[in-house]
Design a protein around this motif. Sequence first.
Motif, PDB file in Angstrom:
ATOM      1  N   ARG A  97      13.839   3.014  25.408  1.00  0.00           N
ATOM      2  CA  ARG A  97      14.020   3.022  23.956  1.00  0.00           C
ATOM      3  C   ARG A  97      14.257   1.593  23.486  1.00  0.00           C
ATOM      4  NH1 ARG A  97      14.643   6.462  20.003  1.00  0.00           N
ATOM      5  NH2 ARG A  97      15.898   5.938  18.188  1.00  0.00           N
ATOM      6  N   GLN A  98      13.512   1.172  22.475  1.00  0.00           N
ATOM      7  CA  GLN A  98      13.613  -0.175  21.919  1.00  0.00           C
ATOM      8  C   GLN A  98      14.318  -0.134  20.571  1.00  0.00           C
ATOM      9  OE1 GLN A  98      12.343  -3.030  23.496  1.00  0.00           O
ATOM     10  NE2 GLN A  98      11.975  -1.681  25.231  1.00  0.00           N
ATOM     11  N   TRP A  99      14.872  -1.279  20.161  1.00  0.00           N
ATOM     12  CA  TRP A  99      15.500  -1.341  18.836  1.00  0.00           C
ATOM     13  C   TRP A  99      14.447  -1.189  17.736  1.00  0.00           C
ATOM     14  CZ3 TRP A  99      13.741  -5.192  15.657  1.00  0.00           C
ATOM     15  CH2 TRP A  99      13.096  -6.274  16.260  1.00  0.00           C
ATOM     16  N   ALA A 100      13.194  -1.542  18.033  1.00  0.00           N
ATOM     17  CA  ALA A 100      12.088  -1.323  17.094  1.00  0.00           C
ATOM     18  C   ALA A 100      11.088  -0.399  17.780  1.00  0.00           C
ATOM     19  CB  ALA A 100      11.430  -2.646  16.720  1.00  0.00           C
ATOM     20  N   GLU A 101      11.012   0.845  17.314  1.00  0.00           N
ATOM     21  CA  GLU A 101      10.175   1.845  17.961  1.00  0.00           C
ATOM     22  C   GLU A 101       8.742   1.803  17.416  1.00  0.00           C
ATOM     23  OE1 GLU A 101      10.744   4.174  20.413  1.00  0.00           O
ATOM     24  OE2 GLU A 101      12.617   3.091  20.786  1.00  0.00           O
ATOM     25  N   LEU A 102       7.784   1.549  18.284  1.00  0.00           N
ATOM     26  CA  LEU A 102       6.381   1.558  17.891  1.00  0.00           C
ATOM     27  C   LEU A 102       5.920   3.000  17.696  1.00  0.00           C
ATOM     28  CD1 LEU A 102       3.690  -0.033  17.532  1.00  0.00           C
ATOM     29  CD2 LEU A 102       3.285   0.363  19.975  1.00  0.00           C
ATOM     30  N   PRO A 103       5.378   3.334  16.513  1.00  0.00           N
ATOM     31  CA  PRO A 103       4.904   4.710  16.287  1.00  0.00           C
ATOM     32  C   PRO A 103       3.772   5.071  17.255  1.00  0.00           C
ATOM     33  CG  PRO A 103       5.048   3.472  14.224  1.00  0.00           C
ATOM     34  CD  PRO A 103       5.210   2.480  15.334  1.00  0.00           C
ATOM     35  N   GLY A 104       3.637   6.335  17.543  1.00  0.00           N
ATOM     36  CA  GLY A 104       2.562   6.803  18.408  1.00  0.00           C
ATOM     37  C   GLY A 104       1.284   7.049  17.622  1.00  0.00           C
ATOM     38  N   PRO A 105       0.178   7.291  18.320  1.00  0.00           N
ATOM     39  CA  PRO A 105      -1.112   7.508  17.649  1.00  0.00           C
ATOM     40  C   PRO A 105      -1.126   8.734  16.740  1.00  0.00           C
ATOM     41  CG  PRO A 105      -1.269   7.963  19.995  1.00  0.00           C
ATOM     42  CD  PRO A 105       0.045   7.304  19.780  1.00  0.00           C
ATOM     43  N   ASP A 106      -0.277   9.739  17.028  1.00  0.00           N
ATOM     44  CA  ASP A 106      -0.254  10.930  16.192  1.00  0.00           C
ATOM     45  C   ASP A 106       0.180  10.620  14.764  1.00  0.00           C
ATOM     46  OD1 ASP A 106      -1.088  12.415  18.314  1.00  0.00           O
ATOM     47  OD2 ASP A 106       0.890  13.240  18.810  1.00  0.00           O
ATOM     48  N   SER A 107       0.884   9.502  14.581  1.00  0.00           N
ATOM     49  CA  SER A 107       1.307   9.115  13.228  1.00  0.00           C
ATOM     50  C   SER A 107       0.106   8.919  12.317  1.00  0.00           C
ATOM     51  CB  SER A 107       2.133   7.824  13.277  1.00  0.00           C
ATOM     52  OG  SER A 107       3.326   8.015  14.001  1.00  0.00           O
ATOM     53  N   LEU A 108      -1.024   8.531  12.890  1.00  0.00           N
ATOM     54  CA  LEU A 108      -2.216   8.281  12.084  1.00  0.00           C
ATOM     55  C   LEU A 108      -2.838   9.562  11.545  1.00  0.00           C
ATOM     56  CD1 LEU A 108      -3.918   5.507  14.267  1.00  0.00           C
ATOM     57  CD2 LEU A 108      -2.666   5.218  12.125  1.00  0.00           C
ATOM     58  N   LEU A 109      -2.335  10.712  12.006  1.00  0.00           N
ATOM     59  CA  LEU A 109      -2.869  11.992  11.539  1.00  0.00           C
ATOM     60  C   LEU A 109      -1.976  12.647  10.484  1.00  0.00           C
ATOM     61  CD1 LEU A 109      -4.071  13.500  14.939  1.00  0.00           C
ATOM     62  CD2 LEU A 109      -5.462  12.466  13.134  1.00  0.00           C
ATOM     63  N   LEU A 110      -0.930  11.961  10.050  1.00  0.00           N
ATOM     64  CA  LEU A 110      -0.068  12.493   8.995  1.00  0.00           C
ATOM     65  C   LEU A 110      -0.899  12.738   7.728  1.00  0.00           C
ATOM     66  CD1 LEU A 110       3.119  10.315   9.576  1.00  0.00           C
ATOM     67  CD2 LEU A 110       2.845  12.760  10.030  1.00  0.00           C
ATOM     68  N   PRO A 111      -0.472  13.666   6.883  1.00  0.00           N
ATOM     69  CA  PRO A 111      -1.323  14.147   5.777  1.00  0.00           C
ATOM     70  C   PRO A 111      -1.946  13.081   4.896  1.00  0.00           C
ATOM     71  CG  PRO A 111       0.639  15.497   5.969  1.00  0.00           C
ATOM     72  CD  PRO A 111       0.808  14.378   6.934  1.00  0.00           C
ATOM     73  N   SER A 112      -1.180  12.102   4.451  1.00  0.00           N
ATOM     74  CA  SER A 112      -1.728  11.095   3.539  1.00  0.00           C
ATOM     75  C   SER A 112      -1.864   9.747   4.242  1.00  0.00           C
ATOM     76  CB  SER A 112      -0.833  10.941   2.309  1.00  0.00           C
ATOM     77  OG  SER A 112       0.396  10.321   2.667  1.00  0.00           O
ATOM     78  N   LEU A 113      -2.718   8.899   3.682  1.00  0.00           N
ATOM     79  CA  LEU A 113      -2.867   7.551   4.233  1.00  0.00           C
ATOM     80  C   LEU A 113      -1.556   6.800   4.161  1.00  0.00           C
ATOM     81  CD1 LEU A 113      -6.311   6.453   2.715  1.00  0.00           C
ATOM     82  CD2 LEU A 113      -5.843   7.141   5.072  1.00  0.00           C
ATOM     83  N   GLU A 114      -0.819   6.982   3.066  1.00  0.00           N
ATOM     84  CA  GLU A 114       0.472   6.315   2.895  1.00  0.00           C
ATOM     85  C   GLU A 114       1.431   6.710   4.010  1.00  0.00           C
ATOM     86  OE1 GLU A 114       3.489   4.004   1.253  1.00  0.00           O
ATOM     87  OE2 GLU A 114       1.390   4.087   0.642  1.00  0.00           O
ATOM     88  N   ASP A 115       1.529   8.022   4.266  1.00  0.00           N
ATOM     89  CA  ASP A 115       2.422   8.507   5.325  1.00  0.00           C
ATOM     90  C   ASP A 115       1.973   8.028   6.700  1.00  0.00           C
ATOM     91  OD1 ASP A 115       3.951   9.821   3.467  1.00  0.00           O
ATOM     92  OD2 ASP A 115       2.922  11.744   3.720  1.00  0.00           O
ATOM     93  N   ALA A 116       0.671   7.948   6.905  1.00  0.00           N
ATOM     94  CA  ALA A 116       0.134   7.582   8.214  1.00  0.00           C
ATOM     95  C   ALA A 116       0.417   6.121   8.550  1.00  0.00           C
ATOM     96  CB  ALA A 116      -1.366   7.845   8.247  1.00  0.00           C
ATOM     97  N   LEU A 117       0.310   5.230   7.565  1.00  0.00           N
ATOM     98  CA  LEU A 117       0.477   3.804   7.815  1.00  0.00           C
ATOM     99  C   LEU A 117       1.927   3.337   7.690  1.00  0.00           C
ATOM    100  CD1 LEU A 117      -2.668   2.308   6.029  1.00  0.00           C
ATOM    101  CD2 LEU A 117      -2.258   2.503   8.480  1.00  0.00           C
ATOM    102  N   LYS A 118       2.742   4.091   6.950  1.00  0.00           N
ATOM    103  CA  LYS A 118       4.115   3.638   6.680  1.00  0.00           C
ATOM    104  C   LYS A 118       4.927   3.359   7.954  1.00  0.00           C
ATOM    105  CE  LYS A 118       8.175   4.634   3.845  1.00  0.00           C
ATOM    106  NZ  LYS A 118       9.157   4.269   4.874  1.00  0.00           N
ATOM    107  N   PRO A 119       4.894   4.212   8.985  1.00  0.00           N
ATOM    108  CA  PRO A 119       5.688   3.907  10.188  1.00  0.00           C
ATOM    109  C   PRO A 119       5.305   2.575  10.834  1.00  0.00           C
ATOM    110  CG  PRO A 119       4.938   6.181  10.211  1.00  0.00           C
ATOM    111  CD  PRO A 119       4.215   5.519   9.092  1.00  0.00           C
TER     112      PRO A 119
END
Length: 245
Positions: A97-119
């Motif tokens: 576990r890092q102090w800055a967590e890199l989002p996983g690839p599944d984040s890119l499938l979140l409903p909106s483009l905003e939600d997908a890129l925000k993490p």
Amino acid sequence: MTQVATNANASNPRMIRFLAELEVVGDPISHTRFAARLAQLIDLSDSLKLSVTHSRMSDLVFEPVPASAGAIKEEFLRVHAVIVEGILSSFSSGGRRQWAELPGPDSLLLPSLEDALKPFLDFYTLHQKQMSSKVKGLRSGVRDAATGLSVELAQLAQLDLVLAEALAAPSRLFLANVETLLRARFEPLLTETRAALAAEQADDNGLMLLYERLCGDLRSLLLAEVEVHLLPVLGLVEAIDDEIN
């Protein structure tokens, strides 16, 4: 003392070159326009403060304080290494576990483009804040050390303090714009990839390729931004080196 090793190129910073390669910025500013653009970044009150500071240089009371130029250089290199290692390790945590967590690839499938890129943008911003905090402390320490080494370095340290305050807000604005540039870069690519997945014209490999491309660009930009943050401190370190030798 050996010259401080750096990838910095003041005439064409690596971060600007990389953003240009991503085709999200125009041509870098020319040398002939640099002074005019710098003047635009400093408001009237800061200009007056700089002028007053410069005019009072001869009144500066110098108090010699022993300091090692070698130790100053070593601290610069140490902080540089800590920042770079923090960036690299956050992209290859190996399950830790890092102090800055890199989002996983599944984040890119979140409903909106905003939600997908925000993490991913939040991850980048967190690194920016960490980097800024570490460099601010380093710059203050190098400035304090310079103040006790010679009259000329004490004057330079005083000017650096005033200039740093004057350019703090424009610098934050410039670095905050990186998020906007990243969004402009990846929203079309993400839209294209998601459309291909929805039409079953692509498989998960297409999503992974986009994810790896995004992570690679984030990592490269963060490493280039280290140079941007450290350039003023490097100038002080090299000035100390020249004065001592």
